[in-house]
Design an enzyme around this catalytic site. Structure first.
Site, PDB file in Angstrom:
ATOM      1  N   ASP A  32      10.074  -1.136  -4.850  1.00 21.19           N
ATOM      2  CA  ASP A  32       9.150  -1.881  -5.708  1.00 21.19           C
ATOM      3  C   ASP A  32       9.567  -1.717  -7.159  1.00 21.19           C
ATOM      4  O   ASP A  32       9.717  -0.593  -7.642  1.00 21.19           O
ATOM      5  CB  ASP A  32       7.721  -1.341  -5.533  1.00 21.19           C
ATOM      6  CG  ASP A  32       7.086  -1.780  -4.225  1.00 21.19           C
ATOM      7  OD1 ASP A  32       7.075  -2.993  -3.958  1.00 21.19           O
ATOM      8  OD2 ASP A  32       6.608  -0.916  -3.476  1.00 21.19           O
ATOM      9  N   ASP A 171       3.114  -7.195   2.841  1.00 21.83           N
ATOM     10  CA  ASP A 171       3.179  -6.024   1.954  1.00 21.83           C
ATOM     11  C   ASP A 171       1.811  -5.700   1.373  1.00 21.83           C
ATOM     12  O   ASP A 171       1.253  -6.486   0.613  1.00 21.83           O
ATOM     13  CB  ASP A 171       4.178  -6.329   0.823  1.00 21.83           C
ATOM     14  CG  ASP A 171       4.416  -5.145  -0.105  1.00 21.83           C
ATOM     15  OD1 ASP A 171       3.904  -4.040   0.165  1.00 21.83           O
ATOM     16  OD2 ASP A 171       5.133  -5.343  -1.106  1.00 21.83           O
TER      17      ASP A 171
HETATM   18  C1  DX5 Z   1       2.205  -3.131  -4.155  1.00 23.26           C
HETATM   19  C2  DX5 Z   1       3.592  -2.897  -3.634  1.00 23.26           C
HETATM   20  C3  DX5 Z   1       3.628  -2.395  -2.243  1.00 23.26           C
HETATM   21  C4  DX5 Z   1       2.971  -1.068  -2.039  1.00 23.26           C
HETATM   22  C5  DX5 Z   1       2.588  -0.924  -0.609  1.00 23.26           C
HETATM   23  O1  DX5 Z   1       2.260  -3.743  -5.392  1.00 23.26           O
HETATM   24  O2  DX5 Z   1       4.343  -4.095  -3.681  1.00 23.26           O
HETATM   25  O3  DX5 Z   1       4.961  -2.372  -1.752  1.00 23.26           O
HETATM   26  O4  DX5 Z   1       3.786   0.015  -2.384  1.00 23.26           O
HETATM   27  O5  DX5 Z   1       1.898   0.267  -0.502  1.00 23.26           O
HETATM   28  P1  DX5 Z   1       0.710   0.456   0.517  1.00 23.26           P
HETATM   29  O6  DX5 Z   1       1.291   0.384   1.889  1.00 23.26           O
HETATM   30  O7  DX5 Z   1       0.185   1.791   0.176  1.00 23.26           O
HETATM   31  O8  DX5 Z   1      -0.298  -0.638   0.274  1.00 23.26           O
HETATM   32 ZN    ZN Z   2       6.219  -4.192  -2.485  1.00 21.36          ZN
END
Ligand code: DX5
Ligand code: ZN
Length: 234
Positions: A32, A171
């Site tokens: 990310d 996601d």
């Molecule tokens: C949010 C990110 C995600 C996040 C997912 O902006 O793009 O990739 O890290 O994390 P979880 O699984 O905790 O929602």
């Molecule tokens: Zn992400």
């Protein structure tokens, strides 16, 4: 279904924990990238992250940034499997799609929970992946937004109707319960569910659930059938 593990919620010993995560049975490391502009949070600078990422698993880079080209230029050197950027930026989407492809990298287009699937129709013939955000981008550990389920269904229908080739990735907020809502996706990004516990054990729980569906759908199917000669197709 493949698993892309996000390390966004890891707060301490990042380098060591990324290594630990990539030693687990995951398909991609989900990287990310936030610029503090497209979303309020900012992730680590590329120069500080590069070493930690160098010898890791295949990457799936998720750009949550305004200046998409600048970040493509940085991350392309790590040879990621996918570079995905957001439809909601003010950039020229089509030229960026082509730009990523020119570097022999699969290109993904991401949509926020309040963006309709119809908005990205013109790009669907050209992208390799559509990333459906099931939380608003910016941080890990948020709750799954249930309207995502209909968007995944719609994308799957469009893909079948027009014989498009994009993969569907989800996601945000995916855990042992919500994963059952997104059975149809090709890739699930999972962050805090894995990194807030014992990585191996959490992944084992998720995989047991996924293999269970394959077993029910078709007893003869090989759950790893997207492997060819020991290598992932992507
Ligand atoms: C949010 C990110 C995600 C996040 C997912 O902006 O793009 O990739 O890290 O994390 P979880 O699984 O905790 O929602
Ligand atoms: Zn992400």
């Amino acid at each position: 279904m493949r698993i892309a593990a996000s390390y966004l919620s890891i707060k301490d010993n990042l380098e060591e924990n990324i290594y630990k995560l990539t030693s687990c049975d995951i398909d991609y490391l989900h990287v990310d990238v936030m610029d503090g502009e497209f979303v309020p949070s900012k992730t680590m600078e590329y120069s500080d992250l590069r070493n930690a990422l160098n010898d890791c698993k295949p990457f799936d880079v998720h750009l949550m940034v305004c200046d998409v080209k600048k970040y493509i230029d940085l991350y392309k050197d790590l040879k990621p499997t996918f570079i995905t950027f957001h439809y909601e930026t003010n950039c020229d989407i089509m030229s960026l799609v082509m730009y990523v492809k020119e570097h022999n990298i699969n290109v993904g287009l991401a949509i926020n929970p309040d963006t309709k699937v119809e908005s990205i129709m013109p790009y669907l013939p050209f992208v390799d992946l559509v990333l459906v955000m099931s939380v608003f981008p910016g941080k890990g550990g948020q709750e799954f937004i249930k309207t995502t389920v209909d968007k995944i269904k719609k994308l799957k229908e469009i893909k079948n109707n027009y014989a498009y080739s994009y993969l569907i990735e989800v996601d945000g907020g995916i855990n042992i319960d919500t994963i059952s809502l997104v059975k149809d996706v090709d890739i699930s990004v999972i962050g805090s569910y894995i990194t807030n516990g014992d990585y191996e054990e959490r992944l084992k729980n998720i995989k047991e659930k996924i293999y269970g569906w394959y077993f029910i759908r078709n007893r003869n199917i090989d759950a790893n059938s997207d492997w060819k000669h020991g290598k992932k197709i992507y």
